[in-house]
Design a protein around this motif. Structure first.
Motif, PDB file in Angstrom:
ATOM      1  N   ASN A 123      -9.552   9.809   7.662  1.00  0.00           N
ATOM      2  CA  ASN A 123      -8.720  10.953   7.343  1.00  0.00           C
ATOM      3  C   ASN A 123      -7.577  10.464   6.473  1.00  0.00           C
TER       4      ASN A 123
ATOM      5  N   MET B 200      -9.750   5.291  17.032  1.00  0.00           N
ATOM      6  CA  MET B 200      -9.110   4.912  15.778  1.00  0.00           C
ATOM      7  C   MET B 200      -9.291   3.410  15.558  1.00  0.00           C
TER       8      MET B 200
ATOM      9  N   TRP C 116     -11.692   5.813  11.539  1.00  0.00           N
ATOM     10  CA  TRP C 116     -12.190   6.219  12.847  1.00  0.00           C
ATOM     11  C   TRP C 116     -13.610   5.742  13.069  1.00  0.00           C
TER      12      TRP C 116
ATOM     13  N   LEU D 263     -12.644  11.401  15.395  1.00  0.00           N
ATOM     14  CA  LEU D 263     -11.576  12.011  14.611  1.00  0.00           C
ATOM     15  C   LEU D 263     -11.320  13.432  15.095  1.00  0.00           C
ATOM     16  N   SER D 264     -12.375  14.192  15.303  1.00  0.00           N
ATOM     17  CA  SER D 264     -12.235  15.579  15.747  1.00  0.00           C
ATOM     18  C   SER D 264     -11.563  15.677  17.114  1.00  0.00           C
TER      19      SER D 264
ATOM     20  N   ARG E 283      -7.827  15.149  16.775  1.00  0.00           N
ATOM     21  CA  ARG E 283      -7.077  16.065  15.901  1.00  0.00           C
ATOM     22  C   ARG E 283      -5.917  16.774  16.606  1.00  0.00           C
TER      23      ARG E 283
ATOM     24  N   SER F 150     -10.690  14.779   5.263  1.00  0.00           N
ATOM     25  CA  SER F 150     -11.397  13.855   6.139  1.00  0.00           C
ATOM     26  C   SER F 150     -12.878  13.910   5.841  1.00  0.00           C
TER      27      SER F 150
END
Length: 98
Positions: free
Chosen positions: A5, A34, A53, A59-60, A63, A91
């Motif tokens: 991202n 991460m 990530w 990542l989702s 968020r 992203s």
């Protein structure tokens, strides 16, 4: 598959120390999945925040926590104009790397 991202931000004049301090208070372990985190200064008060990530799923999941982090320093950022607000996020999955 690795995901990234990248978020463009412009910091208000006189707020760069506060902007960086808000990030320095965080640790990679605060965000499960991460792999790395960087802040890149690209110009006068212009920054890119770059996260790597383990996957788009990681990542989702992170968020909401990323948005909460943004909320902690949002007042240090300038509106980017063009209906963007204070960030221009992107992203996606990494398709090539050397």
């Amino acid at each position: 598959m690795t995901a990234m991202n990248i978020v463009r931000m412009k910091v208000k004049a006189g707020q760069e120390d506060a902007f960086l301090a808000a990030h320095e208070a965080r640790r990679r372990d605060d965000f499960e999945g991460m792999k790395s985190f960087r802040i890149v200064k690209t110009g006068d008060r212009d920054y890119l925040v770059v996260g790597e990530w383990e996957s788009m799923d990681a990542l989702s999941v992170a968020r909401p926590k990323m948005i909460a982090t943004l909320d902690s320093f949002r007042e240090t950022l300038e509106d980017l104009g063009g209906d963007l607000g204070v960030t221009e996020p992107r992203s996606g999955e990494v398709v090539f790397s050397i």
